[in-house]
Write an enzyme that holds these catalytic residues in place. Structure first.
Site, PDB file in Angstrom:
ATOM      1  N   HIS A   1       4.962 -30.596 -27.973  1.00 63.04           N
ATOM      2  CA  HIS A   1       4.747 -31.781 -27.023  1.00 63.04           C
ATOM      3  C   HIS A   1       3.685 -31.421 -26.083  1.00 63.04           C
ATOM      4  O   HIS A   1       3.462 -31.888 -25.195  1.00 63.04           O
ATOM      5  CB  HIS A   1       5.962 -31.604 -25.960  1.00 63.04           C
ATOM      6  CG  HIS A   1       7.236 -32.256 -26.664  1.00 63.04           C
ATOM      7  ND1 HIS A   1       7.655 -33.467 -26.926  1.00 63.04           N
ATOM      8  CD2 HIS A   1       8.358 -31.576 -27.045  1.00 63.04           C
ATOM      9  CE1 HIS A   1       8.852 -33.374 -27.696  1.00 63.04           C
ATOM     10  NE2 HIS A   1       9.382 -32.270 -27.488  1.00 63.04           N
TER      11      HIS A   1
ATOM     12  N   TRP B   1      -3.982  -1.754  -1.178  1.00 64.43           N
ATOM     13  CA  TRP B   1      -4.021  -3.001  -2.085  1.00 64.43           C
ATOM     14  C   TRP B   1      -4.339  -3.843  -1.055  1.00 64.43           C
ATOM     15  O   TRP B   1      -3.489  -4.338   0.003  1.00 64.43           O
ATOM     16  CB  TRP B   1      -2.575  -2.815  -2.830  1.00 64.43           C
ATOM     17  CG  TRP B   1      -2.703  -4.032  -3.839  1.00 64.43           C
ATOM     18  CD1 TRP B   1      -3.160  -4.043  -5.208  1.00 64.43           C
ATOM     19  CD2 TRP B   1      -2.240  -5.630  -3.812  1.00 64.43           C
ATOM     20  NE1 TRP B   1      -2.952  -5.158  -5.859  1.00 64.43           N
ATOM     21  CE2 TRP B   1      -2.307  -6.193  -4.757  1.00 64.43           C
ATOM     22  CE3 TRP B   1      -1.633  -6.112  -2.640  1.00 64.43           C
ATOM     23  CZ2 TRP B   1      -1.880  -7.523  -4.978  1.00 64.43           C
ATOM     24  CZ3 TRP B   1      -0.994  -7.483  -2.624  1.00 64.43           C
ATOM     25  CH2 TRP B   1      -1.343  -8.105  -4.211  1.00 64.43           C
TER      26      TRP B   1
ATOM     27  N   GLU C   1       9.140 -12.267 -21.429  1.00 62.62           N
ATOM     28  CA  GLU C   1       8.769 -10.707 -20.926  1.00 62.62           C
ATOM     29  C   GLU C   1       7.839  -9.983 -21.894  1.00 62.62           C
ATOM     30  O   GLU C   1       6.789  -9.445 -21.532  1.00 62.62           O
ATOM     31  CB  GLU C   1      10.058  -9.997 -20.978  1.00 62.62           C
ATOM     32  CG  GLU C   1       9.956  -8.449 -20.867  1.00 62.62           C
ATOM     33  CD  GLU C   1       9.500  -8.296 -19.415  1.00 62.62           C
ATOM     34  OE1 GLU C   1       9.123  -9.044 -18.539  1.00 62.62           O
ATOM     35  OE2 GLU C   1       8.896  -6.940 -18.959  1.00 62.62           O
TER      36      GLU C   1
ATOM     37  N   LYS D   1       2.617  -2.002  -7.791  1.00 61.30           N
ATOM     38  CA  LYS D   1       3.963  -1.691  -8.424  1.00 61.30           C
ATOM     39  C   LYS D   1       5.013  -2.546  -7.361  1.00 61.30           C
ATOM     40  O   LYS D   1       6.261  -3.200  -7.994  1.00 61.30           O
ATOM     41  CB  LYS D   1       4.238  -0.460  -8.296  1.00 61.30           C
ATOM     42  CG  LYS D   1       5.683   0.012  -8.705  1.00 61.30           C
ATOM     43  CD  LYS D   1       5.784  -0.211 -10.475  1.00 61.30           C
ATOM     44  CE  LYS D   1       7.202   0.072 -11.000  1.00 61.30           C
ATOM     45  NZ  LYS D   1       7.224  -0.658 -12.226  1.00 61.30           N
TER      46      LYS D   1
ATOM     47  N   LYS E   1       4.194  -8.777 -20.461  1.00 59.83           N
ATOM     48  CA  LYS E   1       3.665  -7.428 -20.471  1.00 59.83           C
ATOM     49  C   LYS E   1       2.473  -7.208 -21.521  1.00 59.83           C
ATOM     50  O   LYS E   1       1.747  -6.569 -20.985  1.00 59.83           O
ATOM     51  CB  LYS E   1       4.502  -6.555 -21.664  1.00 59.83           C
ATOM     52  CG  LYS E   1       6.041  -6.272 -21.375  1.00 59.83           C
ATOM     53  CD  LYS E   1       5.943  -4.881 -20.264  1.00 59.83           C
ATOM     54  CE  LYS E   1       5.752  -5.493 -18.822  1.00 59.83           C
ATOM     55  NZ  LYS E   1       6.906  -5.884 -18.165  1.00 59.83           N
TER      56      LYS E   1
ATOM     57  N   ASN F   1       1.330   0.106   5.839  1.00 63.17           N
ATOM     58  CA  ASN F   1       1.830  -0.773   4.609  1.00 63.17           C
ATOM     59  C   ASN F   1       2.665  -2.209   5.047  1.00 63.17           C
ATOM     60  O   ASN F   1       3.454  -2.098   5.965  1.00 63.17           O
ATOM     61  CB  ASN F   1       2.647   0.172   3.852  1.00 63.17           C
ATOM     62  CG  ASN F   1       3.283  -0.906   2.662  1.00 63.17           C
ATOM     63  OD1 ASN F   1       2.537  -1.384   2.263  1.00 63.17           O
ATOM     64  ND2 ASN F   1       4.371  -0.440   2.273  1.00 63.17           N
ATOM     65  N   GLY F   2       2.130  -3.196   4.780  1.00 68.97           N
ATOM     66  CA  GLY F   2       2.867  -4.454   4.972  1.00 68.97           C
ATOM     67  C   GLY F   2       2.009  -5.526   5.483  1.00 68.97           C
ATOM     68  O   GLY F   2       0.680  -5.457   5.262  1.00 68.97           O
TER      69      GLY F   2
ATOM     70  N   GLU G   1      -0.421  -8.810 -18.670  1.00 70.27           N
ATOM     71  CA  GLU G   1      -0.694  -7.996 -17.315  1.00 70.27           C
ATOM     72  C   GLU G   1      -1.242  -6.765 -17.480  1.00 70.27           C
ATOM     73  O   GLU G   1      -2.057  -6.350 -16.617  1.00 70.27           O
ATOM     74  CB  GLU G   1       0.857  -7.877 -16.440  1.00 70.27           C
ATOM     75  CG  GLU G   1       1.680  -6.838 -17.086  1.00 70.27           C
ATOM     76  CD  GLU G   1       2.997  -6.657 -16.474  1.00 70.27           C
ATOM     77  OE1 GLU G   1       2.742  -6.696 -15.247  1.00 70.27           O
ATOM     78  OE2 GLU G   1       3.980  -6.222 -16.928  1.00 70.27           O
TER      79      GLU G   1
ATOM     80  N   CYS H   1       0.922  -1.118   0.077  1.00 74.84           N
ATOM     81  CA  CYS H   1      -0.061   0.120   0.050  1.00 74.84           C
ATOM     82  C   CYS H   1       0.876   1.260   0.046  1.00 74.84           C
ATOM     83  O   CYS H   1       2.048   1.131  -0.043  1.00 74.84           O
ATOM     84  CB  CYS H   1      -0.787  -0.102   1.360  1.00 74.84           C
ATOM     85  SG  CYS H   1      -1.751  -1.677   1.660  1.00 74.84           S
TER      86      CYS H   1
ATOM     87  N   ARG I   1       1.122   1.856  -5.778  1.00 80.41           N
ATOM     88  CA  ARG I   1       1.361   0.768  -4.674  1.00 80.41           C
ATOM     89  C   ARG I   1       0.076   0.172  -4.388  1.00 80.41           C
ATOM     90  O   ARG I   1      -0.024  -0.779  -3.647  1.00 80.41           O
ATOM     91  CB  ARG I   1       1.820   1.564  -3.589  1.00 80.41           C
ATOM     92  CG  ARG I   1       3.080   2.233  -4.103  1.00 80.41           C
ATOM     93  CD  ARG I   1       3.669   2.683  -2.644  1.00 80.41           C
ATOM     94  NE  ARG I   1       4.074   1.859  -1.824  1.00 80.41           N
ATOM     95  CZ  ARG I   1       5.111   1.336  -1.681  1.00 80.41           C
ATOM     96  NH1 ARG I   1       6.202   1.408  -2.587  1.00 80.41           N
ATOM     97  NH2 ARG I   1       5.397   0.221  -0.889  1.00 80.41           N
TER      98      ARG I   1
HETATM   99  C1  F6R Z   1       5.877  -6.745 -14.436  1.00 81.19           C
HETATM  100  C2  F6R Z   1       6.556  -6.291 -13.406  1.00 81.19           C
HETATM  101  C3  F6R Z   1       6.757  -7.310 -12.110  1.00 81.19           C
HETATM  102  C4  F6R Z   1       8.123  -6.998 -11.374  1.00 81.19           C
HETATM  103  C5  F6R Z   1       8.250  -7.969 -10.400  1.00 81.19           C
HETATM  104  C6  F6R Z   1       9.479  -7.652  -9.418  1.00 81.19           C
HETATM  105  O1  F6R Z   1       5.793  -5.754 -15.493  1.00 81.19           O
HETATM  106  O2  F6R Z   1       6.853  -5.077 -13.156  1.00 81.19           O
HETATM  107  O3  F6R Z   1       6.577  -8.639 -12.575  1.00 81.19           O
HETATM  108  O4  F6R Z   1       9.268  -7.105 -12.300  1.00 81.19           O
HETATM  109  O5  F6R Z   1       7.380  -7.557  -9.260  1.00 81.19           O
HETATM  110  O6  F6R Z   1       9.419  -6.271  -8.912  1.00 81.19           O
HETATM  111  P1  F6R Z   1      10.918  -5.970  -8.522  1.00 81.19           P
HETATM  112  O7  F6R Z   1      11.920  -5.559  -9.566  1.00 81.19           O
HETATM  113  O8  F6R Z   1      10.606  -4.271  -8.004  1.00 81.19           O
HETATM  114  O9  F6R Z   1      11.540  -6.793  -7.644  1.00 81.19           O
END
Ligand code: F6R
Length: 626
Positions: A522, A76, A499, A621, A503, A102-103, A506, A2, A27
């Site tokens: 397979h 969140w 990747e 994030k 992208k 937060n936590g 998500e 959060c 967040r």
């Molecule tokens: C996807 C994305 C997440 C982060 C993951 C790790 O676009 O951003 O998959 O890569 O949550 O986050 P960090 O790099 O902050 O440890």
């Protein structure tokens, strides 16, 4: 995970809290709330389910809430559904203690039972309400003031927290406590701020304190004091934030994600420049070579002697950072001939690890706060293994706890889906791989010079790809209503696919899968239907024909075939429907270029579907929960 904010000063707190929360919405954004005190009066609490805008509308931009001391929260949900009742701030029944958190409080059930036995009742499903009432309990039991009550709570609580609370008998003061969740404290003339992340305070001050693990703070107008768990006052250095507030604004782009995609050339250049130095040398034939580029990892404490001693590298990360690790595995093994294992942070610590004191554990994380990666780092340290963090956020937990830190210079990344964070992490891994290769005697001098020179061309090549983005936008519109998308490739191209696929799914919510091209037959190939989009990534010469034939196999089952390849591979056009070309580079660095069209594709598909690109559903994030 959060976002929390706090303010005490001469201005009205609510508009400042709302402004700060708007910078932290990445967040969490399923509910929000604030608590503001006007002098000695009880705090006024306002909460709203949904986006911050709803809270802002409810308080007329904060104007209806009077007072110059307050805390705020954007949530969140982890414990208890998103609702007004579960939204923070939470308070004790008599409003003696009110606060935001937060936590995760892991032992909240046990603490709740203890509090119930002592006459407390609960109105929400949150662990935070338990934490706040725990503080209230100790405050009243020992009557030794806020710092003591917080310290006693911190000893009892298991889990992670950035906690900001106000006490009825201490008007004009905010108390904070921290363990494993990020929190910074900013001060300026007569005003003090508290936040989960720097962008929330940057408009007001660049002078911040990083509060450490198991430390507490007391904020008054323009002043912050810090305490350890014993309640003893401690000194902290004031750190000046160098990047400006502009960097955390959209700067004319519709979304942060698009802005950040465009910042990639600079982010990559800055990251490369941070580790490349130049020196004059005399060649074997006696001629002077001026300005010869070399990598200097000694600046982060990774000396040649350390590199010589490395037997194996373990890369640990989550999500996109894990995909960086997958790509880095191919690159480092090939350049330095050091075995590399790549592990998900969430898996690493739950295996019986075979770590050797001569290994190097590399933790990759944009935020530096990802709980699983942080836990893995601690596990490695406990086992006495050297750790290197590749991190973007300065002063984050992973950066502070690792033995060595390689900061990626991406600047603040706000969009939930990472782009420039991912790219700069890749570059950091290339630099590490090249230097390991040089020191281990695997890369001769002239090859090293070539690789470093090629690194320097990457920013220009990324810009070139971005110049052609409209073609990708057109293609994205055509597939905006796709049900499934497959990304296939081999070797390094497979890592790029992972990747690209993340992208896509998500932010656009279109189901997509990354598959090692040779594995399709397979099982997965049975999912291919008439019109299914299959995107091949073909940057590796030795694997080109093999992947191409796997791609064509899906085409013969009705798939629409697209591909990302390098200029020059024009034969692809004979067998596929749509091609995106990227500039040629050393094949080790291909991910840096080939991923850009895939970022753009995910972005444009999400836009065409009318989705909130920067804040995809169910995500946040920085993932500070396990
Ligand atoms: C996807 C994305 C997440 C982060 C993951 C790790 O676009 O951003 O998959 O890569 O949550 O986050 P960090 O790099 O902050 O440890």
């Amino acid at each position: 995970m959060c976002g929390i904010v706090g303010f005490v000063g001469h201005h009205q707190a609510a508009p400042i809290l709302l402004d700060g929360l708007s910078k932290l919405e990445y967040r969490g954004y399923d509910s929000a709330g604030l608590a503001v005190r006007d002098g000695e009066a009880d705090p006024v609490l306002v909460k709203a389910k949904g986006r911050l805008q709803i809270l802002s509308d409810k308080t007329d931009g904060g104007k209806t809430v009077v007072g110059s001391c307050g805390v705020g929260h954007t949530r969140w949900a982890t414990h208890g559904e998103p609702s007004e009742n579960n939204a923070h701030p939470h308070c004790s029944d008599d409003h003696n203690v009110v606060g935001v958190h937060n936590g995760i409080i892991e032992n909240y059930q046990e603490l709740k039972e203890k509090l119930v036995r002592n006459g407390y009742s609960f109105y929400s499903d949150t662990d935070t309400e338990v934490a706040i009432k725990m503080v209230d309990y100790y405050y009243k039991k020992y009557k030794m003031g806020p710092i003591d009550a917080l310290a006693k709570t911190m000893v009892r609580v298991r889990g992670s927290y950035a906690l900001a609370v106000m006490f009825k008998e201490y008007p004009g003061e905010i108390y904070a406590a921290r363990k494993d969740s990020p929190m910074i404290i900013g001060v300026t003339n007569g005003e003090s701020y508290l936040a989960s992340d720097v962008p929330a305070v940057l408009k007001y001050t660049r002078d911040v304190y990083y509060i450490g693990n198991l430390e507490m703070a007391r904020l008054t107008e323009g002043k912050a004091e810090f305490y350890d768990l014993n309640g003893d006052q401690i000194e902290k250095p004031l750190v000046e934030i160098k990047w400006d507030a502009e960097a955390a604004e959209k700067g004319g782009y519709e979304h942060f994600m698009m802005k950040e995609i465009h910042e990639q050339p600079k982010a990559v250049l800055d990251t490369i420049n941070s580790m490349i130095r130049y020196k004059d040398e005399v060649g074997e034939d006696g001629t002077k070579i001026s300005g010869k580029a070399f990598i200097d990892l000694a600046s982060i404490g990774i000396t040649d002697e350390i590199i010589r001693g490395i037997h194996q590298i373990h890369i640990v990360a989550c999500g996109s950072a894990y995909h960086v690790g997958m790509a880095a595995q191919y690159v480092i093994e090939d350049l330095a001939r050091i075995p590399v294992r790549v592990e998900l942070g969430s898996e690493f610590r739950y295996r019986s690890l075979l770590l050797d004191p001569n290994d190097l554990v590399v933790v990759i994380s944009q935020s530096g706060e990802t709980a699983d990666s942080l836990a893995a780092l601690r596990e490695a340290k406990d086992k006495g293994v050297r750790t290197l963090a590749i991190v973007n956020v300065v002063g984050s937990s992973i950066a502070r706890e690792a033995d060595h830190v390689f900061y990626t210079l991406a600047g603040p990344e706000i969009a939930v889906a990472t782009t420039k964070g991912y790219l700069t992490q890749l570059v950091a891994c290339y630099i590490l791989g090249i230097q390991c290769g040089i020191v281990k005697g695997q890369i001769p001098d002239d090859k090293a010079a070539e690789l470093i020179q090629e690194l320097n061309t990457l920013p220009g090549k990324i810009s070139k790809i971005l110049d052609d983005k409209e073609r990708i936008q057109w293609f994205a519109a055509k597939f905006a209503s796709a049900r499934d998308i497959f990304f296939i490739g081999r070797g390094l191209d497979y890592a790029i696919c992972m990747e690209g696929s993340l992208k896509m799914k998500e932010i656009s919510y279109v189901h997509s899968e990354a598959y090692a091209a040779g594995e399709l037959k397979h099982g997965t190939i049975s999912l291919i239907e008439e019109g299914t989009l299959v995107i091949g990534v073909l940057t590796q010469k030795a694997l080109f024909e093999k992947t191409m034939s796997n791609l064509v196999e899906t085409g013969s089952r009705g798939a629409y075939l697209a591909n990302v390849t390098t200029y020059g591979n024009y034969s692809v056009e004979d067998s596929t429907d749509f091609t995106i070309y990227v500039p040629k580079t050393d094949e080790h660095f291909a991910a840096t270029l080939a991923v850009i069209p895939l970022q753009l594709l995910g972005y444009y598909v999400a836009c065409a579907r009318g989705l909130d690109v920067d804040k995809p559903r169910n995500l946040a994030k920085s993932v500070t929960v396990e």
